[in-house]
Design a protein around this motif. Sequence first.
Motif, PDB file in Angstrom:
ATOM      1  N   MET A 104       0.829  -1.207   0.000  1.00  0.00           N
ATOM      2  CA  MET A 104       0.000   0.000   0.000  1.00  0.00           C
ATOM      3  C   MET A 104       0.863   1.257   0.000  1.00  0.00           C
ATOM      4  SD  MET A 104      -3.144  -0.896  -0.166  1.00  0.00           S
ATOM      5  CE  MET A 104      -3.918  -2.527  -0.195  1.00  0.00           C
ATOM      6  N   LEU A 105       1.927   1.252   0.778  1.00  0.00           N
ATOM      7  CA  LEU A 105       2.830   2.405   0.824  1.00  0.00           C
ATOM      8  C   LEU A 105       3.490   2.630  -0.529  1.00  0.00           C
ATOM      9  CD1 LEU A 105       4.401   1.603   4.287  1.00  0.00           C
ATOM     10  CD2 LEU A 105       3.049   3.647   3.780  1.00  0.00           C
ATOM     11  N   ARG A 106       3.877   1.537  -1.183  1.00  0.00           N
ATOM     12  CA  ARG A 106       4.486   1.639  -2.508  1.00  0.00           C
ATOM     13  C   ARG A 106       3.528   2.294  -3.501  1.00  0.00           C
ATOM     14  NH1 ARG A 106       5.044  -3.525  -3.686  1.00  0.00           N
ATOM     15  NH2 ARG A 106       7.061  -3.807  -2.663  1.00  0.00           N
ATOM     16  N   ALA A 107       2.229   2.099  -3.271  1.00  0.00           N
ATOM     17  CA  ALA A 107       1.209   2.703  -4.141  1.00  0.00           C
ATOM     18  C   ALA A 107       0.887   4.140  -3.733  1.00  0.00           C
ATOM     19  CB  ALA A 107      -0.064   1.860  -4.111  1.00  0.00           C
ATOM     20  N   GLU A 125      13.022  -4.097  10.828  1.00  0.00           N
ATOM     21  CA  GLU A 125      14.165  -3.343  10.309  1.00  0.00           C
ATOM     22  C   GLU A 125      14.195  -3.352   8.782  1.00  0.00           C
ATOM     23  OE1 GLU A 125      17.768  -3.459  13.425  1.00  0.00           O
ATOM     24  OE2 GLU A 125      17.193  -5.441  12.698  1.00  0.00           O
ATOM     25  N   ASN A 126      13.932  -4.492   8.184  1.00  0.00           N
ATOM     26  CA  ASN A 126      13.898  -4.567   6.714  1.00  0.00           C
ATOM     27  C   ASN A 126      12.775  -3.705   6.153  1.00  0.00           C
ATOM     28  OD1 ASN A 126      16.074  -6.336   6.528  1.00  0.00           O
ATOM     29  ND2 ASN A 126      14.785  -8.157   6.694  1.00  0.00           N
ATOM     30  N   ALA A 127      11.637  -3.722   6.853  1.00  0.00           N
ATOM     31  CA  ALA A 127      10.497  -2.918   6.402  1.00  0.00           C
ATOM     32  C   ALA A 127      10.829  -1.427   6.454  1.00  0.00           C
ATOM     33  CB  ALA A 127       9.273  -3.226   7.272  1.00  0.00           C
ATOM     34  N   MET A 128      11.515  -1.004   7.507  1.00  0.00           N
ATOM     35  CA  MET A 128      11.860   0.413   7.626  1.00  0.00           C
ATOM     36  C   MET A 128      12.855   0.837   6.555  1.00  0.00           C
ATOM     37  SD  MET A 128      11.864   1.394  11.697  1.00  0.00           S
ATOM     38  CE  MET A 128      12.945   0.068  12.229  1.00  0.00           C
ATOM     39  N   LEU A 129      13.784  -0.054   6.191  1.00  0.00           N
ATOM     40  CA  LEU A 129      14.713   0.264   5.108  1.00  0.00           C
ATOM     41  C   LEU A 129      13.958   0.517   3.810  1.00  0.00           C
ATOM     42  CD1 LEU A 129      17.623  -2.283   5.729  1.00  0.00           C
ATOM     43  CD2 LEU A 129      17.741   0.220   5.920  1.00  0.00           C
ATOM     44  N   LEU A 134      11.409   5.018  -0.089  1.00  0.00           N
ATOM     45  CA  LEU A 134      10.301   5.556  -0.887  1.00  0.00           C
ATOM     46  C   LEU A 134      10.483   7.022  -1.233  1.00  0.00           C
ATOM     47  CD1 LEU A 134       7.178   3.853   0.790  1.00  0.00           C
ATOM     48  CD2 LEU A 134       8.277   3.268  -1.365  1.00  0.00           C
ATOM     49  N   HIS A 135      11.454   7.684  -0.612  1.00  0.00           N
ATOM     50  CA  HIS A 135      11.727   9.080  -0.971  1.00  0.00           C
ATOM     51  C   HIS A 135      11.996   9.225  -2.461  1.00  0.00           C
ATOM     52  CE1 HIS A 135      11.498  11.752   2.335  1.00  0.00           C
ATOM     53  NE2 HIS A 135      12.376  11.134   3.093  1.00  0.00           N
ATOM     54  N   ALA A 136      12.532   8.182  -3.074  1.00  0.00           N
ATOM     55  CA  ALA A 136      12.879   8.264  -4.494  1.00  0.00           C
ATOM     56  C   ALA A 136      11.643   8.307  -5.381  1.00  0.00           C
ATOM     57  CB  ALA A 136      13.755   7.072  -4.882  1.00  0.00           C
ATOM     58  N   ASN A 137      10.504   7.789  -4.862  1.00  0.00           N
ATOM     59  CA  ASN A 137       9.293   7.696  -5.679  1.00  0.00           C
ATOM     60  C   ASN A 137       8.266   8.782  -5.387  1.00  0.00           C
ATOM     61  OD1 ASN A 137      10.314   5.291  -6.782  1.00  0.00           O
ATOM     62  ND2 ASN A 137       9.506   4.107  -5.065  1.00  0.00           N
ATOM     63  N   PHE A 138       8.356   9.412  -4.201  1.00  0.00           N
ATOM     64  CA  PHE A 138       7.350  10.397  -3.815  1.00  0.00           C
ATOM     65  C   PHE A 138       8.035  11.659  -3.299  1.00  0.00           C
ATOM     66  CE2 PHE A 138       5.568   6.165  -3.031  1.00  0.00           C
ATOM     67  CZ  PHE A 138       4.425   6.217  -3.822  1.00  0.00           C
ATOM     68  N   PRO A 139       7.413  12.823  -3.532  1.00  0.00           N
ATOM     69  CA  PRO A 139       7.969  14.059  -2.968  1.00  0.00           C
ATOM     70  C   PRO A 139       8.095  13.968  -1.453  1.00  0.00           C
ATOM     71  CG  PRO A 139       6.191  14.522  -4.536  1.00  0.00           C
ATOM     72  CD  PRO A 139       6.189  13.053  -4.310  1.00  0.00           C
ATOM     73  N   ASN A 324      -2.717  15.861   2.814  1.00  0.00           N
ATOM     74  CA  ASN A 324      -3.390  16.203   1.559  1.00  0.00           C
ATOM     75  C   ASN A 324      -3.333  17.704   1.302  1.00  0.00           C
ATOM     76  OD1 ASN A 324      -4.016  13.534   1.123  1.00  0.00           O
ATOM     77  ND2 ASN A 324      -6.169  13.705   1.680  1.00  0.00           N
ATOM     78  N   LEU A 325      -3.504  18.496   2.372  1.00  0.00           N
ATOM     79  CA  LEU A 325      -3.451  19.947   2.224  1.00  0.00           C
ATOM     80  C   LEU A 325      -2.049  20.416   1.834  1.00  0.00           C
ATOM     81  CD1 LEU A 325      -5.622  21.143   5.261  1.00  0.00           C
ATOM     82  CD2 LEU A 325      -6.183  21.360   2.838  1.00  0.00           C
ATOM     83  N   LYS A 326      -1.030  19.715   2.353  1.00  0.00           N
ATOM     84  CA  LYS A 326       0.353  20.072   2.033  1.00  0.00           C
ATOM     85  C   LYS A 326       0.701  19.732   0.586  1.00  0.00           C
ATOM     86  CE  LYS A 326       1.940  21.430   6.130  1.00  0.00           C
ATOM     87  NZ  LYS A 326       2.641  22.701   6.399  1.00  0.00           N
ATOM     88  N   ASP A 327      -0.069  18.778   0.013  1.00  0.00           N
ATOM     89  CA  ASP A 327       0.072  18.414  -1.405  1.00  0.00           C
ATOM     90  C   ASP A 327       1.519  18.086  -1.781  1.00  0.00           C
ATOM     91  OD1 ASP A 327      -0.786  17.889  -3.973  1.00  0.00           O
ATOM     92  OD2 ASP A 327      -0.581  19.977  -4.640  1.00  0.00           O
ATOM     93  N   GLY A 328       2.103  17.146  -1.034  1.00  0.00           N
ATOM     94  CA  GLY A 328       3.444  16.692  -1.375  1.00  0.00           C
ATOM     95  C   GLY A 328       4.554  17.327  -0.580  1.00  0.00           C
ATOM     96  N   GLU A 329       4.249  18.433   0.127  1.00  0.00           N
ATOM     97  CA  GLU A 329       5.266  19.058   0.961  1.00  0.00           C
ATOM     98  C   GLU A 329       5.488  18.217   2.214  1.00  0.00           C
ATOM     99  OE1 GLU A 329       4.388  23.134   1.812  1.00  0.00           O
ATOM    100  OE2 GLU A 329       3.629  23.511  -0.209  1.00  0.00           O
ATOM    101  N   ALA A 330       6.615  18.442   2.879  1.00  0.00           N
ATOM    102  CA  ALA A 330       6.945  17.687   4.085  1.00  0.00           C
ATOM    103  C   ALA A 330       5.897  17.915   5.162  1.00  0.00           C
ATOM    104  CB  ALA A 330       8.319  18.100   4.591  1.00  0.00           C
ATOM    105  N   TYR A 331       5.465  16.822   5.777  1.00  0.00           N
ATOM    106  CA  TYR A 331       4.505  16.908   6.866  1.00  0.00           C
ATOM    107  C   TYR A 331       4.850  15.856   7.900  1.00  0.00           C
ATOM    108  CZ  TYR A 331       0.333  16.315   9.642  1.00  0.00           C
ATOM    109  OH  TYR A 331      -0.522  16.199  10.711  1.00  0.00           O
TER     110      TYR A 331
END
Length: 368
Positions: A104-107, A125-129, A134-139, A324-331
């Motif tokens: 779900m996170l990947r999506a 630990e593997n899950a957190m890695l 995911l920073h590479a795929n999402f703002p 959602n309000l931040k629309d991709g900005e850090a939250y």
Amino acid sequence: MWGAMTSVEEKMLPHIALLGGGIFVRSQYIPRLKEISQTVVLRVIWSRSEESAKAAAELAHEFSPNVEYKWGDAGLNDIIQDSSIHGVLIVLTAQVQVDISLRMLRAGKHVLQEKPAASSLSEAENAMLFYHSLHANFPHRPIWAVAENYRFEPAFVESQRLAKEVGDMMSVQVIVESSMNSSNPYFSSSWRRNFAGGFILDMGVHFVAGLRMIVGYEVTSISAISRHVDTSLPPPDNVCAVFQLENGCGGVLVLSVSTRSPKISWRVVGSKGSVETERGIRNGQHGYTVTYSPAGEPPQCSFYPFCGVNEELKAFVQDISQANLKDGEAYEPDPRGTYLEGARDVALVEAMLESGLKNGELFHVKKL
């Protein structure tokens, strides 16, 4: 049209899917979602079987008349591919929760996953890695929260505050005498019997979450003796441990899931007094009594009814709304719900269980 809201109002709210149709979904999640139905849209309920998904959806029709139900792999893929679903509540067996959370996170969906955070520290630990990648795929990474409702109970919030008032911390005591038996609806759940730690891990993460929150310090090391007394439960069913906090204070943790006289309490003793949080019933309500005993003064008692599940769901929905309000900005979401906090609970319980397997050998709790 969804309930009493207009279609425009609905579009402004977070849209979520609920994965799971078991006891906790029916008894807690659906009633609690009803209470906050003006702040979130429940779009879909999914389960492994059509029968289970349909039954859960029927319970939600009162406040979410258009809720759909889906099941099996096809239904899960539908949810993954539906970009209009912002968040997912995952209430499944511990063996599959992390894998489905990562899908779900990947999506790009925000996830609130039931505890335990993982069935082992290595899985966490593997899950957190993966999650951090995911920073590479999402703002900005989607939110990944663990539903550890003890951190959202007002009793523990207040106990944490009062623990800072008792002066130099001298000792900590956690006493958990629970009674998991055939009258409990969770007694027969097969998944709790088919992974290392069994009920001790499943239930233990709650109690160490309460400990960690109240004292405000991490446990650095632990030595435990474990036993298997009730053979109707998976081993172990009793653990007695001595631990040390990072501030140097020592404590004891007694965790039994097979007693006949239930008692659950956390107690912090300091140079200026003590604070104790004890589970119980008052006027027919289940909750916690917090007793603050300043040195030389009469004890001060307050009772807080259970409301942690409601509060954690409200926090997660609020976090999605703000993201959602931040629309991709850090939250930054509510820190009490982060996956890291849930993983730290697992790390402590696993160290305790490992020590028990080695007859009390001192184990250092891995710092995450």
